[in-house]
Design a protein around this motif. Structure first.
Motif, mmCIF file in Angstrom:
data_model
loop_
_atom_site.group_PDB
_atom_site.id
_atom_site.type_symbol
_atom_site.label_atom_id
_atom_site.label_comp_id
_atom_site.label_asym_id
_atom_site.label_seq_id
_atom_site.Cartn_x
_atom_site.Cartn_y
_atom_site.Cartn_z
ATOM 1 N N ARG A 46 -27.414 -9.429 -27.166
ATOM 2 C CA ARG A 46 -26.099 -9.864 -27.653
ATOM 3 C C ARG A 46 -26.222 -10.846 -28.811
ATOM 4 N NH1 ARG A 46 -23.119 -11.935 -22.457
ATOM 5 N NH2 ARG A 46 -24.635 -10.801 -21.221
ATOM 6 N N ARG B 284 -24.965 -10.350 -32.545
ATOM 7 C CA ARG B 284 -23.986 -11.272 -33.147
ATOM 8 C C ARG B 284 -24.494 -11.793 -34.496
ATOM 9 N NH1 ARG B 284 -23.374 -15.418 -29.327
ATOM 10 N NH2 ARG B 284 -24.910 -16.607 -30.481
ATOM 11 N N ASP C 242 -26.505 -2.980 -27.823
ATOM 12 C CA ASP C 242 -25.693 -4.072 -28.373
ATOM 13 C C ASP C 242 -25.668 -4.006 -29.899
ATOM 14 O OD1 ASP C 242 -25.009 -5.270 -25.927
ATOM 15 O OD2 ASP C 242 -26.893 -6.375 -25.857
#
Ligand code: PMM
Length: 264
Positions: free
Chosen positions: A146, A150, A193
């Motif tokens: 994640r 990001r 992800d």
């Protein structure tokens, strides 16, 4: 079919082909061999980014990489330039490179995004947190997949703000960059992800140190290539658009076997 990016190191100090391809002619020959073996992209680098490597500087990087880019592009190959320096990227684009492969995703050189935007070439954004000398100190994550996604998303925003067409963006989770040991396996497990961001994703595991935890510290280069070929198949299964490898033949065969399995 997944893209196979073949690594053409125009460096004498790359850990994995240590000096075999340090002169332009040898590197050009190697690139041609990789293309003949099935590489669809040739990735030319004039400075090693391996952990602990010493930067060679712009002049030497260009001296090593430019003739190789020029000749391989003139052959008709799709060539990427592996550099975090905007000035090197600019020269390589003029010499025929159509992809800029920046392991720092534009973070290492403030001019990189503008150079790529102005040229209208493809931009391969690697996940990166700092220079290779510091990168293990930067390997702190709660949820590696994640966080990598990001941070890549932030680089995408910066790239698009600079005028880079989103359709030209390719993302790379940066295996071995600001990631220690098991974090590399985890970021691969959590590749979803990264693919969820909606861009093409390329994965570079070839001959990297983290493979040792599976096959041993003392595994030969051939055994690292087999391990790499397996990761190529798993990356494809996980939705990767491309893989970056030293030994194109083993990865090509592994992917062909997978295709036959799937087509039966
Ligand atoms: N790894 C290295 C260099 N360049 N580029 C991309 N896009 N992805 C990578 O994982 C990557 C890269 C370091 O490996 P090398 O010294 O074997 O080229």
């Amino acid at each position: 079919m997944i893209q196979i990016m073949g690594i053409v190191n125009a460096t004498p100090d790359s850990f994995s082909d240590g000096g075999e391809h340090d002169e332009p002619d040898a590197a050009i020959e190697h690139g041609r061999t990789l293309a003949a073996h099935g590489a669809t992209i040739l990735d030319v680098g004039g400075e090693s980014t391996r952990p602990g490597s010493v930067p060679v500087g712009f002049d030497e990087e260009v001296r090593r990489a430019l003739p190789v880019v020029e000749r391989l592009a003139a052959d008709g190959s799709l060539v990427s330039i592996d550099t975090y320096r905007a000035a090197t990227a600019e020269r390589a684009i003029a010499a025929g490179a159509r992809i800029v492969n920046d392991v720092s995703g534009g973070l290492a050189d403030a001019d990189m995004l503008d150079v790529v935007a102005d040229a209208g070439v493809e931009f391969l954004i690697g996940h990166w947190r700092g220079p290779s000398a510091d990168m293990y100190a930067l390997a702190e994550y709660e949820h590696v997949g994640r966080e990598v996604a990001r941070e890549l998303g932030q680089r995408v925003d910066a790239a698009v703000a600079a005028g880079i067409d989103p359709s030209k963006i390719i993302l790379d989770p940066g295996v071995g960059f600001a990631k220690a040991g098991a974090q590399n396996w985890r970021v691969l497990r959590e590749l979803g992800d990264v693919t969820a961001l909606g861009f093409r994703v390329l994965v570079g595991t070839s001959r990297k140190r983290f493979l040792s935890s599976a096959i041993g510290e003392d595994a030969s280069r051939d055994r690292r290539d087999i391990a790499t070929a397996v990761t190529s198949v798993l990356a494809q299964r996980a939705g990767a658009w491309g893989v970056r490898v030293h030994d194109v033949t083993s990865t090509r065969d592994a992917l062909a076997v997978t295709d036959s399995w799937d087509a039966a």
